[in-house]
Motif scaffolding. Structure first.
Motif, mmCIF file in Angstrom:
data_model
loop_
_atom_site.group_PDB
_atom_site.id
_atom_site.type_symbol
_atom_site.label_atom_id
_atom_site.label_comp_id
_atom_site.label_asym_id
_atom_site.label_seq_id
_atom_site.Cartn_x
_atom_site.Cartn_y
_atom_site.Cartn_z
ATOM 1 N N ALA B 74 0.838 -1.204 0.000
ATOM 2 C CA ALA B 74 0.000 0.000 0.000
ATOM 3 C C ALA B 74 0.872 1.252 0.000
ATOM 4 N N GLY B 75 1.942 1.235 0.810
ATOM 5 C CA GLY B 75 2.857 2.380 0.853
ATOM 6 C C GLY B 75 3.457 2.663 -0.512
ATOM 7 N N GLN B 76 3.819 1.593 -1.213
ATOM 8 C CA GLN B 76 4.432 1.774 -2.525
ATOM 9 C C GLN B 76 3.451 2.350 -3.530
ATOM 10 N N ILE B 77 2.209 1.901 -3.449
ATOM 11 C CA ILE B 77 1.196 2.460 -4.354
ATOM 12 C C ILE B 77 1.042 3.961 -4.077
ATOM 13 N N GLY B 78 1.044 4.318 -2.787
ATOM 14 C CA GLY B 78 0.976 5.729 -2.416
ATOM 15 C C GLY B 78 2.118 6.512 -3.037
ATOM 16 N N LEU B 79 3.328 5.963 -2.949
ATOM 17 C CA LEU B 79 4.497 6.652 -3.506
ATOM 18 C C LEU B 79 4.371 6.827 -5.018
ATOM 19 N N GLY B 135 0.255 -11.254 -5.950
ATOM 20 C CA GLY B 135 -0.267 -11.453 -7.290
ATOM 21 C C GLY B 135 -1.207 -10.328 -7.694
ATOM 22 N N VAL B 136 -2.099 -9.974 -6.797
ATOM 23 C CA VAL B 136 -3.045 -8.891 -7.076
ATOM 24 C C VAL B 136 -2.276 -7.582 -7.279
ATOM 25 N N TYR B 137 -1.305 -7.352 -6.422
ATOM 26 C CA TYR B 137 -0.493 -6.143 -6.504
ATOM 27 C C TYR B 137 0.189 -6.050 -7.874
ATOM 28 N N GLN B 138 0.780 -7.174 -8.285
ATOM 29 C CA GLN B 138 1.471 -7.158 -9.568
ATOM 30 C C GLN B 138 0.504 -6.857 -10.709
ATOM 31 N N PHE B 139 -0.688 -7.433 -10.605
ATOM 32 C CA PHE B 139 -1.674 -7.170 -11.636
ATOM 33 C C PHE B 139 -1.979 -5.674 -11.695
ATOM 34 N N VAL B 140 -2.218 -5.083 -10.529
ATOM 35 C CA VAL B 140 -2.557 -3.657 -10.480
ATOM 36 C C VAL B 140 -1.406 -2.828 -11.037
ATOM 37 N N VAL B 141 -0.205 -3.106 -10.562
ATOM 38 C CA VAL B 141 0.920 -2.247 -10.917
ATOM 39 C C VAL B 141 1.376 -2.494 -12.361
ATOM 40 N N LEU B 142 1.316 -3.750 -12.783
ATOM 41 C CA LEU B 142 1.883 -4.095 -14.085
ATOM 42 C C LEU B 142 0.894 -3.853 -15.225
ATOM 43 N N TYR B 143 -0.416 -4.027 -14.946
ATOM 44 C CA TYR B 143 -1.391 -3.868 -16.016
ATOM 45 C C TYR B 143 -2.320 -2.678 -15.819
#
Ligand SMILES: Nc1ncnc2c1ncn2[C@@H]1O[C@H](COP(=O)(O)OP(=O)(O)OP(=O)(O)O)[C@@H](O)[C@H]1O
Ligand SMILES: [Mg+2]
Lengths: 541, 367
Positions: B74-79, B135-143
């Motif tokens: 979550a912190g990384q998404i914020g950044l 896995g979910v995180y990668q999906f969000v960030v990568l796609y």
């Protein structure tokens, strides 16, 4: 009949139990139980182990186990209104407090924290507006005050900052009671064998405190196997036998022996047979200058010798250290001094070692934890012996395959079920389904089956009803004779010690004040307990 | 007296071993005192917040919570969003934290509810949950980012037009907090930088934990941690409280990850969070904490000892065997090893306690 109508005009009783019945899987444990209780009244509920006392109180308190096993029949009223509680919280809201046969204290919490668990005093702070009520800070000062005031009602001194795990059993009991009476709305207090874990003097203090509470208007149901205190404390006594009320009596019109015979349905003989003098054999346990740091039961400097095959008693007043001796030798509390067992010295503070040396201990604090509750009686009795001694196993192929010997387990269990009159449906019944007293009998049976060279038993008849006490003591003697097992019995009941032991040592202020044969007159033991060695010695001469 | 000393040595055996190891490795590595002090200050500032976020679930009896990895994500998404909108400096970090907060609350809520179904197996469950969420995180960030989510900055987006780059430089955010209130002092001929601002935040966090222990909620957590059944029968909402414990921990871990990354200066979008959980937990254990008991001092002792090993072991390894790689292996080995050891030790202790409590009652003839 006409009288009843007159009484009706008064306000309804605080508690009315009306035709209550309960079955556990087709096994009737309560039938048509009825009685009433007024505010400020103390009702003594007595009956043999398994008579249904705890079950009745569980129904009253809305314990989930009752609903889970099919509910109950009949009606319970509080102040004239039907009270069918579906959970203990409803019962608490209705003003009922209950002290169960088992403890429910948090080990790492202090007395204060335990007494006020989930009812802590709190202070407002602005964060409450954002995060809600639970973020209020605890008001430690006020909590201490409330806890202290609850404790002071019991007139028993407990330091409110002591952590529960470090308290002696009696103090835990007072803490639980303090918790129940610290609620403002408590008007009915149910006490299921509150004195079973207390020493006699602690029990006296408790009785006095309960009397004071009654004066303040709190009604009580008091369950106990110590009939003297029931007669002493209660306004009214209800006797249960096999789940039925067989008698309702006032203490002033009856006495302990009569109550006991109502309970059992036959006459109880008051005296026990005393053992004949025995020859001295070789010593099996030599204790010299033992000290034990057990909270509330400090042992300072104790020396004695136990002969092989003997039943040796340790007696004394509460808090003088008699309980500390066995606990110290078994390594459960820090100890020092010299202990020689069977010719070899024993390292203290090393419980594992002691057990390997063929000694066993049935502790005074055996509530709840002593058994594998979900396992059957025979399994509980045989398990340790199977694990450790490889008994109850059948070998095939020269020992390659070992199989449980169910038949031998059953025989052993049945033998003790008969000897100790363990009340159960069969040896397959699970331990959790047994009444408190019967669970304790299983604990004892287990130790007997192991048959160690030396067995320490502390308070063997606590929580055992008056009829079964003799059975337990007789079985103790029998095991001692048949298996040649040496037994060290610690008990706060002198009569019990005198009935079963060969010699008795009396401990006072953490020191031995004298060792006497069991057939010495009771007065002499009495003097030793008061610490009057000199006088006692003079009397002897 | 002897006994108490023995007791002390036994219960602090892990930190003592590490103090011993460091005492051997430091002279071999040949680092100057000034350098090591600087390293320790930097690493304390960088990691303490993350490790502190582990304390509250332990208090609630939920063990070491790998769920903090969720907070780190979550912190990384914020950044990522702060950089995307080019908000720099302290405001950028605050923005990143604010964005990460609802995400962390949500992830913590899910995690807490899953853990309620796996009582007594929280550590393993949260570890696996971390994998799943990764896995979910990668999906969000990568796609999703660049496709569905409005992330446009070329500094972030891969050349194909969507998905975040593997290594993101935190331009404008790097050391924003550490430099905000820097204090320099000389140690020998080495100038040591001390990030006062970061330490203030960590100090506030410590005060928060101390204060929190004294709230009704904190008390309920302690009660649950000791005996769930007894707490339940006293009317404490056990499951709800456990969820709250995890949410608090996850949110704080999100803040911790922001602090951590602003110090490093670059974010490995797909790896940074993974190591966070492992290294934080290892540090706490080295500080002498157990699965059921951890204090603030365990955090600071642990971070110091763990990172001291981190710093000196590669050079010490090189000096001894001529291979820096050894030190690298050593620290990975140490972190996994210490976690495995802690789990085994905990299981063993529990067994011992159970035996001890039965022993007196059962007349066993063997320990
Ligand atoms: N959960 C249960 N399932 C089946 N039977 C049960 C259960 N609980 C109690 N019983 C049975 O109900 C009977 C009454 O037990 P109860 O605990 O009420 O006795 P008690 O009068 O309190 O005895 P004690 O003095 O030994 O505590 C016993 O025969 C017991 O085996
Ligand atoms: Mg009972």
């Amino acid at each position: 009949m006409t009288l009843e109508n007159v009484v009706r005009t008064d306000s309804p009783p605080l508690l009315k139990i009306d035709g209550v019945g309960k079955e556990y899987f087709g096994n009737k444990v309560l039938e048509e139980v009825s009685f009433t209780l007024e505010a400020g009244e103390i009702l003594g509920l007595v009956g043999e182990n398994g008579a249904g006392k705890s079950t009745l109180m569980n129904i009253l308190f809305g314990m989930p186990v009752i609903a889970r096993t099919g509910g109950y029949t009949g009606r319970i009223e509080i102040n004239g209104r039907e009270a069918a509680f579906s959970s203990p919280f409803d019962a608490i809201d209705a003003g009922i407090g209950m002290v169960h046969q088992e403890f429910s204290l948090l080990p790492g919490f202090t007395v204060t924290e335990n007494i006020l668990l989930n009812r802590e005093s709190t202070k407002y702070n602005p964060l409450v507006e954002v995060f809600g009520e639970r973020i209020r800070a605890l008001d430690r000062a006020d909590m201490t005050k409330r806890a202290k005031s609850a404790i002071s009602k019991l007139e028993f001194h407990i330091d409110s900052n002591t952590v529960a795990a470090e308290m002696p059993v009696g103090h835990k009991q007072f803490t639980e009671i303090a918790r129940e009476i610290s609620r403002d709305n408590t008007k009915l207090l149910v006490l299921d064998e509150p004195t079973a874990v207390l020493t006699e003097s602690e029990a006296e203090i408790l009785i006095r405190a309960l009397r004071n509470l009654a004066v303040k208007g709190i009604a009580m149901v008091f369950i106990s196997h110590r009939l003297e205190e029931v007669v002493d404390l209660c306004d009214k006594i209800v006797v249960l036998r096999d789940g039925r009320v067989v008698r309702e009596a006032e203490p002033k019109n009856t006495d302990v022996y009569q109550i006991a015979s109502w309970m059992v349905g036959r006459k109880i003989e008051g005296d026990h047979s005393r053992r004949v003098d025995r020859e001295d054999t070789e010593p099996i346990l030599e204790v010299s200058h033992l000290w034990v740091d057990m909270p509330g039961e400090t042992v300072r400097d104790v020396s004695f010798t136990v002969q092989r095959g003997e039943i040796f008693g340790i007696g004394g007043l509460a808090g003088q250290g008699k309980l500390g001796i066995a606990n110290g030798i078994m390594g459960l509390h820090p100890a020092g001094g010299k202990v020689v067992f069977d010719g070899k010295s024993i390292p203290l503070n090393d419980p594992a070692h002691v057990l390997k040396r063929d000694m066993a201990f049935v502790s005074e604090d055996r509530r709840g934890v002593g058994l594998l509750l979900d396992e059957s009686i025979d399994w509980n009795i045989a398990f340790t012996s199977m694990q450790v001694q490889g008994r109850f196993l059948k070998s095939y192929l020269g020992g390659l395959i070992q199989w449980r010997d169910d038949e031998a387990m059953r025989d052993a269990a049945d033998r003790y079920i008969e000897l100790l009159e363990i009340r159960c449906t069969s040896h397959r019944q699970r331990a959790v389904e047994l009444s408190g007293g019967n669970q304790q009998k299983v604990c004892l049976a287990k130790a007997f089956v192991i048959g160690p060279k030396l067995l320490f038993v502390s308070e063997p008849t606590r929580g055992i009803d008056i009829g079964a006490k003799k059975l337990v003591l007789d079985t103790l003697k029998r095991v001692n004779e048949e298996q040649g097992m040496t037994v060290v019995v610690t008990s706060s009941e002198l009569e019990e010690l005198r009935a079963v032991c060969d010699r008795i040592t009396i401990v006072d202020s953490g020191r031995v004040s004298g060792i006497r044969p069991a057939n010495c007159p009771a007065e002499e033991f009495g003097l030793l307990m008061m610490g009057a060695q000199d006088i006692a010695a003079a009397v002897e001469r | 007296m002897m006994n108490r000393l023995k007791q002390f040595l036994i219960s602090n055996s892990v930190p003592i071993v590490f103090v011993g190891l460091s005492a051997l490795a430091i002279p071999i590595s040949g680092y100057s005192a000034g350098y090591l002090v600087q390293e320790m200050i930097t690493r304390l500032a960088r990691n303490s917040f993350l490790v502190l976020s582990l304390l509250i679930p332990i208090m609630a009896g939920m063990g070491l919570n790998f769920g903090m990895v969720l907070g780190a994500m979550a912190g990384q998404i914020g950044l990522i969003f702060a950089i995307n909108w080019s908000v720099v400096g302290i405001p950028g970090l605050v923005l990143a934290s604010l964005i990460s907060m609802p995400i962390a609350v949500f992830l913590g809520f899910v995690c807490g509810n899953v853990l309620n179904r796996a009582k007594g197996r929280e550590m393993v469950t949260s570890y696996i949950l971390g994998f799943f969420t990764n896995g979910v995180y990668q999906f969000v960030v990568l796609y999703a980012m660049g496709n569905i989510l409005p992330v446009t900055s070329p500094q972030l987006i891969l050349s194909r037009g969507y998905g975040i780059r593997n290594a993101v430089t935190l331009t404008g955010l790097r050391l924003a907090l550490d430099r905000a209130m820097n204090f320099q002092f000389k140690l020998g001929d080495f100038t040591v930088n001390m990030p006062i601002g970061t330490f203030l935040l960590i100090g506030v966090f410590c005060l928060f934990i101390l204060w929190f222990r004294g709230t009704k909620l904190g008390q309920d957590m302690r009660a649950i941690g000791q005996d769930m059944a007894a707490a339940d029968s006293a009317g404490i909402a056990v499951e709800r409280t456990r969820v709250i414990a995890i949410i608090i921990s996850t949110v704080l871990a999100a803040f911790g990850q922001v602090i951590f990354l602003q110090n490093i200066g670059t974010m490995n979008t797909y790896n940074s969070h993974e190591q966070t959980g492992m290294f934080s937990i290892a540090a706490l254990l080295i500080g002498g904490a157990t699965i059921s008991k951890a204090s603030i001092s365990n955090v600071f002792i642990g971070v110091t000892l763990f990172h001291l090993m981190f710093v000196v072991s590669p050079t010490a390894g090189k000096e001894l065997i001529g291979q820096a790689q050894l030190g690298e292996y050593f620290r990975v080995f140490v972190s996994y090893g210490i976690i495995a050891a802690a789990l085994v030790l905990h299981a063993w202790k529990r067994l011992r306690e159970r035996q001890a409590s039965r022993r007196g009652l059962r007349g066993e003839t063997q320990g």
